[in-house]
Write an enzyme that holds these catalytic residues in place. Sequence first.
Site, PDB file in Angstrom:
ATOM      1  N   LEU A   9      18.704  -1.610 -66.923  1.00 55.65           N
ATOM      2  CA  LEU A   9      18.587  -0.534 -65.956  1.00 55.65           C
ATOM      3  C   LEU A   9      19.327  -0.989 -64.704  1.00 55.65           C
ATOM      4  O   LEU A   9      19.244  -2.158 -64.327  1.00 55.65           O
ATOM      5  CB  LEU A   9      17.124  -0.236 -65.618  1.00 55.65           C
ATOM      6  CG  LEU A   9      16.264   0.384 -66.720  1.00 55.65           C
ATOM      7  CD1 LEU A   9      14.823   0.542 -66.237  1.00 55.65           C
ATOM      8  CD2 LEU A   9      16.813   1.722 -67.176  1.00 55.65           C
ATOM      9  N   ASP A  10      20.049  -0.071 -64.064  1.00 55.50           N
ATOM     10  CA  ASP A  10      20.767  -0.425 -62.849  1.00 55.50           C
ATOM     11  C   ASP A  10      19.804  -0.979 -61.809  1.00 55.50           C
ATOM     12  O   ASP A  10      18.600  -0.695 -61.828  1.00 55.50           O
ATOM     13  CB  ASP A  10      21.476   0.793 -62.273  1.00 55.50           C
ATOM     14  CG  ASP A  10      22.588   1.305 -63.170  1.00 55.50           C
ATOM     15  OD1 ASP A  10      23.032   0.542 -64.054  1.00 55.50           O
ATOM     16  OD2 ASP A  10      23.016   2.454 -62.988  1.00 55.50           O
ATOM     17  N   LYS A  11      20.334  -1.725 -60.865  1.00 54.09           N
ATOM     18  CA  LYS A  11      19.502  -2.345 -59.831  1.00 54.09           C
ATOM     19  C   LYS A  11      18.670  -1.318 -59.087  1.00 54.09           C
ATOM     20  O   LYS A  11      17.501  -1.564 -58.766  1.00 54.09           O
ATOM     21  CB  LYS A  11      20.395  -3.124 -58.860  1.00 54.09           C
ATOM     22  CG  LYS A  11      19.629  -3.860 -57.771  1.00 54.09           C
ATOM     23  CD  LYS A  11      20.566  -4.630 -56.855  1.00 54.09           C
ATOM     24  CE  LYS A  11      19.803  -5.305 -55.729  1.00 54.09           C
ATOM     25  NZ  LYS A  11      20.692  -6.065 -54.816  1.00 54.09           N
ATOM     26  N   HIS A  43      26.341   2.849 -66.725  1.00 52.39           N
ATOM     27  CA  HIS A  43      26.031   3.866 -65.710  1.00 52.39           C
ATOM     28  C   HIS A  43      26.094   5.286 -66.289  1.00 52.39           C
ATOM     29  O   HIS A  43      26.496   6.232 -65.598  1.00 52.39           O
ATOM     30  CB  HIS A  43      26.999   3.775 -64.529  1.00 52.39           C
ATOM     31  CG  HIS A  43      26.899   2.506 -63.735  1.00 52.39           C
ATOM     32  ND1 HIS A  43      25.716   1.845 -63.495  1.00 52.39           N
ATOM     33  CD2 HIS A  43      27.869   1.772 -63.119  1.00 52.39           C
ATOM     34  CE1 HIS A  43      25.950   0.767 -62.762  1.00 52.39           C
ATOM     35  NE2 HIS A  43      27.244   0.688 -62.534  1.00 52.39           N
TER      36      HIS A  43
END
Length: 231
Positions: free
Chosen positions: A101-103, A183
């Site tokens: 998962l993105d930051k 993304h």
Amino acid sequence: MRLDKFLSDCGFGTRSQIKKDIKAGLVTVNGDRARKPEQQVDETSDHICCRGHTCVYEKYVYYMLHKPAGVVSATKDASERTVLDLLGAEKKEALFPVGRLDKDTEGLLIITDDGALAHRLLSPSRHVDKEYECHLAYPMDEDQKKRLEQGVDIGDKALTKPAVVCILDEKKITLTITEGRFHQVKRMLHAVGNEVCYLKRLRMGALMLDRELPTGCFRRLTQEEVELLSK
């Protein structure tokens, strides 16, 4: 199995920490004080204690983490706090997050040491559903919804697979995809003329994020939940 690996797999710390425990006389095997970290033990029959606690061996462990924003989905990072750091005393060398998962993205993240399960969940050929809650910069219209459900061009060689879109209100949707491109959700919304302001993963396969699990916290998966993921 080596004694230090066994104890590390049971969650008693890193091998360097365990070597110190053995040297300090805090580890016993069948009632006898352990002398060396490389001592061979039978994880199925030997009675092993560390720091006064009986060690129960589990081949694999499975955690549900409610990932907060601000931490990275990695096993280690030189400058950032990682999702494994959130496990505290439960952190083990072999654990890893299943996918990323993105930051700045929150929500469901599975952490395990079961490589075969992770491969099944992440394999493109499996088409495992991943459902996200998306807060948008602009109201979503029917044209944007239709394009997402047909597949959109996000700059890769192929269009995205058709998504499932549920409009919750004009700037809030759930989006279900079956791929895991870089993304991807943000790029999909950008491709139809919108932008993601907040993103949270709610589900992976049949496993839903526990609504009672606070952000930044984790728990062991139940046997039923592990079986759901394995199907």
